[in-house]
Write an enzyme that holds these catalytic residues in place. Structure first.
Site, PDB file in Angstrom:
ATOM      1  N   MET A 241       0.836  -1.188   0.000  1.00 11.83           N
ATOM      2  CA  MET A 241       0.000   0.000   0.000  1.00 11.83           C
ATOM      3  C   MET A 241       0.878   1.248   0.000  1.00 11.83           C
ATOM      4  O   MET A 241       2.094   1.162  -0.074  1.00 11.83           O
ATOM      5  CB  MET A 241      -0.958  -0.021   1.181  1.00 11.83           C
ATOM      6  CG  MET A 241      -1.996  -1.132   1.138  1.00 11.83           C
ATOM      7  SD  MET A 241      -3.179  -1.021   2.478  1.00 11.83           S
ATOM      8  CE  MET A 241      -4.067  -2.558   2.212  1.00 11.83           C
ATOM      9  N   CYS A 242       0.261   2.393   0.153  1.00 12.59           N
ATOM     10  CA  CYS A 242       0.944   3.684   0.050  1.00 12.59           C
ATOM     11  C   CYS A 242       1.296   4.222   1.433  1.00 12.59           C
ATOM     12  O   CYS A 242       1.021   3.606   2.445  1.00 12.59           O
ATOM     13  CB  CYS A 242       0.045   4.674  -0.684  1.00 12.59           C
ATOM     14  SG  CYS A 242      -0.653   4.023  -2.222  1.00 12.59           S
TER      15      CYS A 242
END
Length: 275
Positions: A1-2
């Site tokens: 994910m970010c």
């Protein structure tokens, strides 16, 4: 994910110290290398920089370091793609007009089976779940309130629509209209507020050190929000799963406790005003 980074303060401040540690997570100390973006509010306007290259390699990120833009509200994002190709239109943060204001949004997580937006006025430009969720939120707010409501009404409405969107997956986000900043945590978000007496800070991702006494003055308040702490000698607060925090002029003005805290208390979702 970010990973996410936000700054909310009461006096124009540059985010270079935090951003330089944060951008190292785009390929050097972590693997978030599928593009980056950063948005600076300047009055009612927004100065936004984006690149589909990793922040560690991007000349645009170098420009941000050299420019040292000062702002009251900043949102940055380094991407590890889960949905959508690696290109500019899928790079956060995203920006939309709501009630004649620029709203900026960045998301960390993965959302599936979001409601169909094909008949909505607010359409995603790219193909990410993140931008679709922001458009869904913007559409909801503009349909519910024809004119800008009070901050209390805005915060309540955002809590309600966030609760709905979060049923579709992980929904960590930072949102700002240039006056305030909201952070919502599904899994990981941390924050701290720097104010007098100021001291030194050491970055986790490299050997960067700063003494804020050399840059800040009495009365300054700077809140930093990020996915994981950026410094190793400051007291970062970890947000609860499902929690909200509202910041304005560097202060935490309200907080919604998360799932863990609710279970510890009485099982209710309450608004905690902060003096």
């Amino acid at each position: 994910m970010c990973q996410l980074l936000g700054m909310n303060c009461n006096t124009p401040t540059d985010i270079v110290f935090s951003f330089e540690g944060f951008r190292r997570r785009a390929g050097l100390t972590d693997c978030h290398s599928d593009g980056f973006g950063i948005a600076f509010f300047e009055g009612r306007g927004v100065r936004i920089f984006r690149d589909n290259r990793a922040a560690t390699l991007s000349p645009i990120a170098d420009c941000v370091k050299q420019y040292k833009i000062k702002s009251l509200n900043v949102i940055a994002h380094i991407r590890k793609a889960t949905q959508g190709e690696v290109n500019i239109e899928n790079t956060h943060p995203f920006i939309r007009e709501i009630w004649g204001e620029n709203w900026v949004f960045a998301h960390n997580g993965n959302l599936k089976d979001l409601p169909d937006m094909s008949e909505s006025f607010c359409q995603p430009i790219g193909s990410t779940d993140s931008e679709a969720a922001f458009c869904y939120m913007a559409e909801h707010l503009k349909n519910r309130f024809r004119k800008k409501p009070t901050e209390t009404q805005i915060f309540k409405a955002i809590q309600e629509i966030t609760k709905e969107i979060a049923t579709h997956g992980t929904f960590n986000f930072i949102l700002s209209n240039g006056e305030w900043m909201i952070a919502h945590c599904s899994t990981n978000l941390h924050y701290l507020t720097r104010k007098a007496p100021f001291g030194k800070a050491h970055r986790i991702d490299d050997d960067g050190v700063i003494d804020f006494n050399d840059y800040a003055k009495k009365g300054d308040k700077v809140t930093i929000i990020t996915t994981f702490p950026l410094t190793k000698d400051e007291a970062w607060a970890k947000m609860e799963n499902g929690g909200f925090v509202f910041f304005k002029e560097g202060d935490k003005v309200a907080e919604i406790v998360g799932i863990t805290k609710q279970m510890e208390d009485d099982g209710t979702l309450g608004l905690h005003k902060v003096a």
